[in-house]
Design an enzyme around this catalytic site. Structure first.
Site, mmCIF file in Angstrom:
data_model
loop_
_atom_site.group_PDB
_atom_site.id
_atom_site.type_symbol
_atom_site.label_atom_id
_atom_site.label_comp_id
_atom_site.label_asym_id
_atom_site.label_seq_id
_atom_site.Cartn_x
_atom_site.Cartn_y
_atom_site.Cartn_z
ATOM 1 N N LYS A 171 36.065 37.655 -38.326
ATOM 2 C CA LYS A 171 35.515 38.483 -39.111
ATOM 3 C C LYS A 171 34.425 39.423 -38.377
ATOM 4 O O LYS A 171 34.476 40.794 -38.357
ATOM 5 C CB LYS A 171 34.450 37.860 -40.253
ATOM 6 C CG LYS A 171 33.566 38.688 -40.962
ATOM 7 C CD LYS A 171 32.956 37.635 -41.990
ATOM 8 C CE LYS A 171 31.419 37.973 -41.880
ATOM 9 N NZ LYS A 171 30.487 37.324 -42.607
ATOM 10 N N TYR A 172 33.870 38.794 -37.415
ATOM 11 C CA TYR A 172 32.839 39.715 -36.381
ATOM 12 C C TYR A 172 33.552 40.567 -35.496
ATOM 13 O O TYR A 172 33.021 41.630 -35.485
ATOM 14 C CB TYR A 172 31.790 38.800 -36.104
ATOM 15 C CG TYR A 172 31.176 37.952 -37.071
ATOM 16 C CD1 TYR A 172 30.056 38.714 -37.651
ATOM 17 C CD2 TYR A 172 31.354 36.819 -37.116
ATOM 18 C CE1 TYR A 172 29.692 37.875 -38.667
ATOM 19 C CE2 TYR A 172 30.647 35.957 -38.042
ATOM 20 C CZ TYR A 172 30.045 36.716 -38.905
ATOM 21 O OH TYR A 172 29.286 35.954 -40.096
ATOM 22 N N MET A 222 16.871 45.130 -49.593
ATOM 23 C CA MET A 222 17.432 46.671 -49.240
ATOM 24 C C MET A 222 17.080 47.457 -50.203
ATOM 25 O O MET A 222 16.840 48.553 -50.036
ATOM 26 C CB MET A 222 18.795 46.641 -48.867
ATOM 27 C CG MET A 222 19.738 46.303 -49.850
ATOM 28 S SD MET A 222 21.529 46.321 -49.211
ATOM 29 C CE MET A 222 21.724 44.620 -48.807
ATOM 30 N N GLU A 277 27.732 43.216 -44.865
ATOM 31 C CA GLU A 277 28.905 42.207 -45.526
ATOM 32 C C GLU A 277 28.236 41.567 -46.682
ATOM 33 O O GLU A 277 27.663 40.417 -46.474
ATOM 34 C CB GLU A 277 29.196 41.238 -44.195
ATOM 35 C CG GLU A 277 30.654 40.602 -44.456
ATOM 36 C CD GLU A 277 30.446 39.367 -45.514
ATOM 37 O OE1 GLU A 277 30.611 39.585 -46.944
ATOM 38 O OE2 GLU A 277 29.875 38.349 -45.034
ATOM 39 N N GLU A 286 29.848 39.785 -55.522
ATOM 40 C CA GLU A 286 28.634 39.639 -54.933
ATOM 41 C C GLU A 286 27.604 40.591 -54.971
ATOM 42 O O GLU A 286 26.436 40.662 -54.392
ATOM 43 C CB GLU A 286 28.536 38.867 -53.543
ATOM 44 C CG GLU A 286 29.315 37.476 -53.676
ATOM 45 C CD GLU A 286 29.480 36.767 -52.345
ATOM 46 O OE1 GLU A 286 28.794 37.166 -51.429
ATOM 47 O OE2 GLU A 286 30.144 35.687 -52.610
#
Ligand SMILES: C[S@@+](CC[C@H](N)C(=O)[O-])C[C@H]1O[C@@H](n2cnc3c(N)ncnc32)[C@H](O)[C@@H]1O
Length: 547
Positions: free
Chosen positions: A244-245, A332, A347, A356
């Protein structure tokens, strides 16, 4: 009445002996109501024992219109009638009789979503190899491997029809021939040895798959990272997913290179904000991308979970990033940023992409992205496909309420039959276009189940996502394009309160809604064809995601 009494007596005896299962004879057609009634009565009072209904693996590819029960073309229909009469009872399972000819791959595939416990292979179905030993056709071998993968027991039955060469040793086993050690070998031993040989020939499970064995078909509630604060252990699991990273690092590299030309690399500092930074792996990936491309970076790491922020502070100190990385402990959506970002990295994706609430969070963060700024991910799309999943259906049913049938579950799908290719459902793009103000969505989908599958039972929908991080760098779990070796997400499962029977050759019409309220977002779903289901989760009464 005598037969009924005898069956009940025999099953009572088997149950008295604590047998694991009892084999029941094949029903003689799809209108086997009396037999089913009798078995259904037995099921009501049964201890832990299973009843395995014997079903021949039979489906002619003849699509003739002559579908009456005396001229049966598809034995799956036998099973389906019987289990419907018995209300999908979880102790009623299947023992498949494997015959010498096999139906199409799609037709066979259906059984992997049903509760098949055993496969009975008659010795007649074996071929003979050049040395006189029993063996199976390539298609049979593949099927048996599929059975092994689904923990389906193999039973060998019938007479010994292969007379082995005299004095020969067994090719497929370590055992010497019967006479050598004076022990009488079972006449079916060569067949069993061959099946054992197929088992040993299988590729070992990859390490990750082995790790995930315990999660197979296990229903989990999706995370609510916005409403709840994730635990350290959850972050630790995320952080193990190197793939993923790596994808994120590749995307940030490309974005940095597009933002700042090589000749200006030493002059321009790019402002990059990781929103939802967790314990910092995306901060690390971004800094590595800057190093790889020789770009200068200033990073803001925004995180609303105060506990993760503690670890984030330690990381920044430990790595000596204090002069580059500013940590902001804030939601945020409410942060008053001191400047605007060139690149926004996040993510916030669930198994169904937007579940989500990535769209709502990123809409809130867009205020501090420059007009020509880049969002990584730049878009994501959810996908669904109809599935046969009798185990999942029965597990949901155990709760005996509507709420659990109107909830989506994260699950490592295994004992399922995927009945049609996936189709896209909802797409979100970032930065959000001014014309796309609402995050409400509606989609009507029509699934065609391949005609050689035959009829099938739909227990619900498997959901996936694919995200475009930046340009050609993507990341996702949609089966046909899934990122290899990435394990952060299992699929999602949307159940149906009543399974929907789809007749061979007819299509399935499904509706999905994404609904938004002042304090929650939820999905509603329903089927309109071949027959209408209730609309599930009306007003988000059973399942919702808190804003
Ligand atoms: C799926 S985790 C990813 C964490 C980390 N970036 C990683 O890859 O391991 C999402 C993170 O975003 C945070 N988050 C979710 N919504 C947020 C919001 N509105 N403002 C700030 N952080 C948020 C969560 O607390 C969580 O740490």
């Amino acid at each position: 009445m005598d037969s009924e009494t005898t069956l009940k007596q025999e099953i009572a005896w088997a149950s008295h002996l604590s047998l694991q299962a009892c084999l029941l004879p094949t029903p003689k057609g799809t209108s086997c109501a009396n037999y089913a009634r009798c078995v259904n009565q037995i099921l009501q009072g049964l201890n832990n024992m299973q009843l395995w209904l014997r079903i021949p693996l039979l489906k002619t590819d003849d699509d003739s219109t002559d579908l009456d029960s005396n001229n049966l073309v598809d034995s799956w229909e036998l099973w389906n009638s019987f289990r419907m009469l018995c209300e999908h009872h979880s102790q009623l399972s299947i023992a498949l009789d494997v015959l010498s000819s096999l139906p199409s791959a799609n037709s066979l595939g259906r059984w992997f979503g049903e509760s098949v416990r055993a496969a009975i292979i008659n010795t007649d179905s074996f071929l003979t190899n050049a040395r006189g030993y029993p063996c199976l056709s390539k298609r049979h071998q593949k099927l048996i491997t599929g059975f092994f993968n689904h923990a389906i027991q193999i039973v060998i039955s019938g007479k010994q029809v292969h007379s082995l060469p005299k004095g020969s040793t067994d090719l497929a086993s370590n055992h010497n021939d019967s006479s050598s050690d004076g022990v009488q070998r079972h006449p079916l031993r060569p067949y069993l040895d061959y099946v054992g040989y197929l088992y040993q020939k299988m590729d070992p499970l990859p390490e990750q798959e082995r790790f995930e064995l315990g999660y197979r078909d296990f229903l989990q509630s999706p995370l609510q990272p916005l409403m709840d604060n994730l635990e350290a252990q959850t972050y630790e699991t995320f952080e193990k997913d190197a793939v993923k990273y790596i994808q994120y690092q590749r995307a940030v590299c490309k974005a940095l290179q597009d933002r700042v030309p090589d000749e200006k690399a030493s002059m321009i500092t790019t402002v990059l904000m990781v929103v939802g930074a967790g314990r910092g792996p995306l901060v690390r990936a971004s800094l590595q991308a800057a190093e790889e491309t020789g770009r200068k970076l200033k990073v803001f790491a925004v995180e609303k979970n105060p506990n993760a922020v503690v670890t984030l502070h330690s990381l920044v100190k430990l790595e000596g990033w204090e002069s580059i990385v500013t940590i902001v402990s804030c939601d945020m959506r409410h942060w008053d940023a001191p400047e605007k970002a060139d690149i926004l990295v996040s993510e916030l994706l669930g198994s169904f992409g937007d579940n989500e609430l990535s769209p709502e969070c990123l809409d809130g963060a867009q205020r501090f992205l420059k007009d020509d700024g880049i969002s990584i991910p730049s878009s994501y799309t959810s996908f669904i496909q109809p599935v046969t999943a009798s185990k999942l259906y029965n597990d949901v049913k155990l709760h005996k309420d509507v709420v659990h049938f109107e909830t989506a579950y994260v699950v490592k799908l295994h004992n399922v039959a995927r009945l049609a290719p996936t189709q896209p459902v909802f797409t979100f793009t970032h930065p959000n276009q001014p014309t796309m103000k609402s995050n409400q969505r509606y989609k009507k989908l029509q699934f065609e189940i391949p005609s050689d599958t035959g009829s099938a039972m739909v227990h619900g929908f498997a959901g996936y996502f694919d995200a475009t991080l930046y340009k050609d760098v993507h990341l996702g779990i949609e089966p046909s394009t899934a990122t290899p070796n990435m394990f952060s997400w299992f699929a999602i499962f949307f159940p149906l309160r009543t399974p929907v029977f789809v007749h061979a050759g007819s299509s399935l019409e499904v509706h999905f809604w994404r609904c938004c309220g002042p304090s929650k977002v939820w999905y509603e779903w329903g089927v309109t064809s071949p027959c209408p289901s209730p609309i599930h989760n009306s007003n988000g009464r059973s399942y919702w995601v808190g804003l």
